[in-house]
Design a protein around this motif. Sequence first.
Motif, PDB file in Angstrom:
ATOM      1  N   CYS A  60       0.800  -1.225   0.000  1.00 33.81           N
ATOM      2  CA  CYS A  60       0.000   0.000   0.000  1.00 33.81           C
ATOM      3  C   CYS A  60       0.835   1.279   0.000  1.00 33.81           C
ATOM      4  N   ASP A  61       1.946   1.266   0.720  1.00 33.31           N
ATOM      5  CA  ASP A  61       2.729   2.498   0.851  1.00 33.31           C
ATOM      6  C   ASP A  61       4.223   2.311   0.596  1.00 33.31           C
ATOM      7  N   ASP A  62       4.613   1.126   0.116  1.00 33.25           N
ATOM      8  CA  ASP A  62       6.010   0.830  -0.184  1.00 33.25           C
ATOM      9  C   ASP A  62       6.910   1.114   1.025  1.00 33.25           C
ATOM     10  N   SER A  63       6.387   0.816   2.224  1.00 34.06           N
ATOM     11  CA  SER A  63       7.126   1.070   3.465  1.00 34.06           C
ATOM     12  C   SER A  63       7.106  -0.169   4.354  1.00 34.06           C
ATOM     13  N   TYR A  64       8.092  -0.221   5.223  1.00 39.53           N
ATOM     14  CA  TYR A  64       8.083  -1.230   6.283  1.00 39.53           C
ATOM     15  C   TYR A  64       7.338  -0.630   7.469  1.00 39.53           C
ATOM     16  N   HIS A  65       6.828  -1.487   8.356  1.00 37.75           N
ATOM     17  CA  HIS A  65       6.054  -1.020   9.500  1.00 37.75           C
ATOM     18  C   HIS A  65       6.530  -1.706  10.776  1.00 37.75           C
ATOM     19  N   LYS A  66       6.316  -1.033  11.901  1.00 38.77           N
ATOM     20  CA  LYS A  66       6.645  -1.596  13.201  1.00 38.77           C
ATOM     21  C   LYS A  66       5.576  -2.618  13.576  1.00 38.77           C
ATOM     22  N   ASN A  67       5.999  -3.664  14.242  1.00 42.03           N
ATOM     23  CA  ASN A  67       5.055  -4.698  14.661  1.00 42.03           C
ATOM     24  C   ASN A  67       4.189  -4.258  15.828  1.00 42.03           C
ATOM     25  N   SER A  68       4.458  -3.058  16.350  1.00 44.80           N
ATOM     26  CA  SER A  68       3.619  -2.483  17.404  1.00 44.80           C
ATOM     27  C   SER A  68       2.402  -1.764  16.815  1.00 44.80           C
ATOM     28  N   GLU A  69       2.347  -1.640  15.476  1.00 46.62           N
ATOM     29  CA  GLU A  69       1.214  -1.008  14.807  1.00 46.62           C
ATOM     30  C   GLU A  69       0.084  -2.022  14.620  1.00 46.62           C
ATOM     31  N   LEU A  70      -1.155  -1.554  14.679  1.00 50.07           N
ATOM     32  CA  LEU A  70      -2.330  -2.406  14.448  1.00 50.07           C
ATOM     33  C   LEU A  70      -2.581  -2.447  12.942  1.00 50.07           C
ATOM     34  N   ILE A  71      -1.917  -3.389  12.266  1.00 48.48           N
ATOM     35  CA  ILE A  71      -1.947  -3.466  10.804  1.00 48.48           C
ATOM     36  C   ILE A  71      -2.125  -4.903  10.333  1.00 48.48           C
ATOM     37  N   VAL A  72      -2.632  -5.036   9.092  1.00 44.09           N
ATOM     38  CA  VAL A  72      -2.863  -6.356   8.502  1.00 44.09           C
ATOM     39  C   VAL A  72      -2.561  -6.352   7.006  1.00 44.09           C
ATOM     40  N   ALA A  73      -2.337  -7.565   6.501  1.00 42.62           N
ATOM     41  CA  ALA A  73      -2.300  -7.843   5.063  1.00 42.62           C
ATOM     42  C   ALA A  73      -3.484  -8.775   4.797  1.00 42.62           C
ATOM     43  N   LEU A  74      -4.171  -8.557   3.673  1.00 41.49           N
ATOM     44  CA  LEU A  74      -5.342  -9.367   3.335  1.00 41.49           C
ATOM     45  C   LEU A  74      -5.056 -10.268   2.145  1.00 41.49           C
ATOM     46  N   SER A  75      -5.698 -11.447   2.109  1.00 41.91           N
ATOM     47  CA  SER A  75      -5.622 -12.337   0.948  1.00 41.91           C
ATOM     48  C   SER A  75      -5.953 -11.550  -0.317  1.00 41.91           C
ATOM     49  N   THR A  76      -5.434 -12.005  -1.444  1.00 39.42           N
ATOM     50  CA  THR A  76      -5.558 -11.310  -2.725  1.00 39.42           C
ATOM     51  C   THR A  76      -6.979 -10.857  -3.037  1.00 39.42           C
ATOM     52  N   GLY A  77      -7.969 -11.721  -2.881  1.00 43.92           N
ATOM     53  CA  GLY A  77      -9.352 -11.352  -3.208  1.00 43.92           C
ATOM     54  C   GLY A  77      -9.875 -10.219  -2.346  1.00 43.92           C
ATOM     55  N   TRP A  78      -9.593 -10.267  -1.047  1.00 42.19           N
ATOM     56  CA  TRP A  78     -10.049  -9.215  -0.140  1.00 42.19           C
ATOM     57  C   TRP A  78      -9.233  -7.942  -0.309  1.00 42.19           C
ATOM     58  N   TYR A  79      -7.968  -8.080  -0.667  1.00 43.63           N
ATOM     59  CA  TYR A  79      -7.094  -6.915  -0.897  1.00 43.63           C
ATOM     60  C   TYR A  79      -7.597  -6.107  -2.098  1.00 43.63           C
ATOM     61  N   ALA A  80      -8.196  -6.799  -3.050  1.00 42.96           N
ATOM     62  CA  ALA A  80      -8.885  -6.182  -4.193  1.00 42.96           C
ATOM     63  C   ALA A  80      -8.016  -5.181  -4.941  1.00 42.96           C
ATOM     64  N   SER A  81      -6.849  -5.632  -5.378  1.00 42.72           N
ATOM     65  CA  SER A  81      -5.913  -4.808  -6.173  1.00 42.72           C
ATOM     66  C   SER A  81      -5.564  -3.492  -5.484  1.00 42.72           C
ATOM     67  N   GLY A  82      -5.555  -3.515  -4.166  1.00 40.33           N
ATOM     68  CA  GLY A  82      -5.155  -2.326  -3.409  1.00 40.33           C
ATOM     69  C   GLY A  82      -6.296  -1.408  -3.035  1.00 40.33           C
ATOM     70  N   SER A  83      -7.528  -1.727  -3.445  1.00 41.79           N
ATOM     71  CA  SER A  83      -8.642  -0.830  -3.137  1.00 41.79           C
ATOM     72  C   SER A  83      -8.951  -0.776  -1.636  1.00 41.79           C
ATOM     73  N   ARG A  84      -8.438  -1.722  -0.860  1.00 43.97           N
ATOM     74  CA  ARG A  84      -8.644  -1.721   0.593  1.00 43.97           C
ATOM     75  C   ARG A  84      -7.502  -1.031   1.342  1.00 43.97           C
ATOM     76  N   CYS A  85      -6.481  -0.565   0.648  1.00 52.08           N
ATOM     77  CA  CYS A  85      -5.349   0.102   1.302  1.00 52.08           C
ATOM     78  C   CYS A  85      -5.836   1.252   2.174  1.00 52.08           C
ATOM     79  N   GLY A  86      -5.384   1.273   3.413  1.00 48.89           N
ATOM     80  CA  GLY A  86      -5.736   2.335   4.338  1.00 48.89           C
ATOM     81  C   GLY A  86      -7.066   2.138   5.043  1.00 48.89           C
ATOM     82  N   ASP A  87      -7.870   1.169   4.589  1.00 52.21           N
ATOM     83  CA  ASP A  87      -9.152   0.900   5.246  1.00 52.21           C
ATOM     84  C   ASP A  87      -8.906   0.346   6.649  1.00 52.21           C
TER      85      ASP A  87
END
Length: 155
Positions: A60-87
């Motif tokens: 989504c942002d071409d960045s690495y993130h700290k594991n202390s952040e509340l973040i996720v990666a979604l399976s390809t179908g749910w990721y929807a070509s990046g349309s879920r980025c930032g949601d």
Amino acid sequence: MCHNTTSPSGGGCQSSGTMHCHGKSFPKYRCSPPVTSSTRATLTNNDFSEGGDGGGPSECDDSYHKNSELIVALSTGWYASGSRCGDTIRITSTKTGRTVMAKVVDECDSLNGCDDEHDNQPPCRNDIVDASNAVWQALGLDIEVGEEDVTCSTA
């Protein structure tokens, strides 16, 4: 959150082939299960930091993130070509009943894997919410277990 971009007839999500790696066969998916108000998913753990098992920087942002952040990666179908980025998505543990809100920052690739870009891991299943340590801790779950059943929905 969990959004099905390609809904085959019958509403199911069929495999779009297989990949062979590590002496095993793994299904590949372009889609994920249909979304409901509480979509069932499998929580896995991902290290989003540089050098972590997440491979390269987040899609989504071409960045690495700290594991202390509340973040996720979604399976390809749910990721929807990046349309879920930032949601922000709501994740609820079926084990503890706890709920957490997490931000989508990456794709858990359900079509490709077993190479350097994917840290030599096989493709993700089509129902994966690959979460940081912080998400696991907020849900009161043991990261060492590896997988937990959760439900998820848009925030």
